[in-house]
Design a protein around this motif. Structure first.
Motif, PDB file in Angstrom:
ATOM      1  N   ARG A 198       4.035  11.155  -3.619  1.00 52.94           N
ATOM      2  CA  ARG A 198       3.090  11.649  -2.622  1.00 52.94           C
ATOM      3  C   ARG A 198       3.806  12.468  -1.552  1.00 52.94           C
ATOM      4  O   ARG A 198       3.216  13.376  -0.950  1.00 52.94           O
ATOM      5  CB  ARG A 198       2.350  10.464  -1.979  1.00 52.94           C
ATOM      6  CG  ARG A 198       1.294  10.855  -0.958  1.00 52.94           C
ATOM      7  CD  ARG A 198       0.197  11.685  -1.574  1.00 52.94           C
ATOM      8  NE  ARG A 198      -0.777  12.103  -0.587  1.00 52.94           N
ATOM      9  CZ  ARG A 198      -1.582  13.160  -0.713  1.00 52.94           C
ATOM     10  NH1 ARG A 198      -1.513  13.895  -1.822  1.00 52.94           N
ATOM     11  NH2 ARG A 198      -2.434  13.476   0.231  1.00 52.94           N
TER      12      ARG A 198
ATOM     13  N   ARG B 102       0.047   3.806  -3.009  1.00 53.63           N
ATOM     14  CA  ARG B 102      -0.478   5.155  -2.762  1.00 53.63           C
ATOM     15  C   ARG B 102       0.538   6.247  -3.098  1.00 53.63           C
ATOM     16  O   ARG B 102       0.250   7.436  -2.940  1.00 53.63           O
ATOM     17  CB  ARG B 102      -0.908   5.296  -1.300  1.00 53.63           C
ATOM     18  CG  ARG B 102      -2.159   4.502  -0.951  1.00 53.63           C
ATOM     19  CD  ARG B 102      -2.429   4.546   0.545  1.00 53.63           C
ATOM     20  NE  ARG B 102      -3.674   3.887   0.870  1.00 53.63           N
ATOM     21  CZ  ARG B 102      -4.834   4.508   1.045  1.00 53.63           C
ATOM     22  NH1 ARG B 102      -4.892   5.823   0.910  1.00 53.63           N
ATOM     23  NH2 ARG B 102      -5.920   3.843   1.347  1.00 53.63           N
TER      24      ARG B 102
ATOM     25  N   PRO C  64       0.806  -1.231   0.000  1.00 56.06           N
ATOM     26  CA  PRO C  64       0.000   0.000   0.000  1.00 56.06           C
ATOM     27  C   PRO C  64       0.832   1.272   0.000  1.00 56.06           C
ATOM     28  O   PRO C  64       0.397   2.294  -0.547  1.00 56.06           O
ATOM     29  CB  PRO C  64      -0.828  -0.123   1.288  1.00 56.06           C
ATOM     30  CG  PRO C  64      -0.120  -1.117   2.133  1.00 56.06           C
ATOM     31  CD  PRO C  64       0.544  -2.062   1.188  1.00 56.06           C
TER      32      PRO C  64
ATOM     33  N   HIS D  64       3.494   6.858  -1.649  1.00 54.97           N
ATOM     34  CA  HIS D  64       4.359   7.347  -0.579  1.00 54.97           C
ATOM     35  C   HIS D  64       5.794   6.854  -0.760  1.00 54.97           C
ATOM     36  O   HIS D  64       6.740   7.504  -0.334  1.00 54.97           O
ATOM     37  CB  HIS D  64       3.818   6.907   0.780  1.00 54.97           C
ATOM     38  CG  HIS D  64       2.506   7.532   1.125  1.00 54.97           C
ATOM     39  ND1 HIS D  64       2.386   8.844   1.511  1.00 54.97           N
ATOM     40  CD2 HIS D  64       1.239   7.030   1.122  1.00 54.97           C
ATOM     41  CE1 HIS D  64       1.112   9.130   1.746  1.00 54.97           C
ATOM     42  NE2 HIS D  64       0.397   8.048   1.508  1.00 54.97           N
TER      43      HIS D  64
END
Length: 256
Positions: A69, A54, A50, A56
């Motif tokens: 991110r 996402r 994840p 990151h």
């Protein structure tokens, strides 16, 4: 084999992974992360999914690095603390006029953070890099922000963060530090010469009018750094630049 972390423990480990990647200058492999966290490789991969999905983190051929991110979070952080286009322009003017690195530091809700500077992100030798300020008692920007707080609020901050001796010049006594802040408030300029780093001096001025220091209180300081050996001959010139540009920023409605 241990089951992948879940719940709050999973959140803590995911944040540990982000911190581990952020704190290094090179990509970090999953195996290295597992060793650092003291957990299984399967747990690390379970959390990396994840985090990379996402944005990151980003996976490269050498390991994991911060993802796109991180840029959005950083910009949001700066924006919410007042480092907008006006602040960037202010720092640029100070840099060009004084020929020295310029910084914007903020106090909010018990934390002091340097949120922007003119130093390139690739620089390795800047003694005052953006991020949480853990040496506030020894820096000019930290002194300026602490001087603006009510005594009780300031004492809570210092009790929480301590006053470590960083150099032989660092002020570590409470009474002496209070006297230093009285001088800062009276002079309107904070100075640190070799207190945080023996090779550097810094000067700071306020960008925020006095407040009550209560919940939601935000205060800003504008500062520059220079070699300590240059301070005697340049402090008057640098002080004039800081006070002039800070006044110009506030009067022009561009205060951070």
């Amino acid at each position: 084999m241990p089951a992948p972390a879940s719940g709050p423990r999973s959140v803590d480990r995911a944040l540990d992974i982000l911190d581990a990647v952020a704190d290094t200058d090179r990509p970090v492999t999953a195996k290295a992360l597992a060793r650092r966290l003291g957990c299984s490789l399967s747990t690390v991969y379970h959390l990396l999914g994840p985090l990379t999905g996402r944005g990151h983190l980003t996976r490269t051929g050498e390991g994991y690095v911060p993802g796109p991110r991180a840029v959005a979070l950083h910009r949001s952080f700066q924006r919410q603390l007042g480092a907008g286009l006006g602040a960037a322009e202010l720092l640029r003017r100070v840099r060009e006029t004084a020929g020295l690195p310029a910084y914007l530091t903020v106090y909010r809700d018990g934390r002091i953070t340097m949120i922007d500077s003119t130093t390139p992100a690739t620089a390795q030798d800047d003694p005052f890099a953006p991020g949480p300020e853990v040496r506030a008692h020894a820096t000019a920007h930290g002194k300026m922000l602490l001087a603006q707080l009510p005594r009780a609020v300031r004492h809570r901050y210092l009790d929480s963060h301590g006053m470590a001796r960083l150099t032989e010049r660092t002020i570590t006594g409470a009474e002496r530090f209070e006297a230093e802040l009285v001088r800062v408030r009276g002079d309107g300029v904070a100075v640190s010469i070799g207190e945080a780093d023996p090779a550097y001096a810094c000067l700071a001025v306020p960008l925020t009018p006095p407040g009550d220091g209560g919940p939601g209180r935000v205060a800003h300081a504008l500062s520059v750094s220079l070699p300590a050996e240059d301070f005697p001959r340049r402090h008057g010139e640098v002080r004039a630049v800081l006070t002039r540009e800070a006044a110009r920023s506030v009067s022009g409605g561009r205060r951070p």
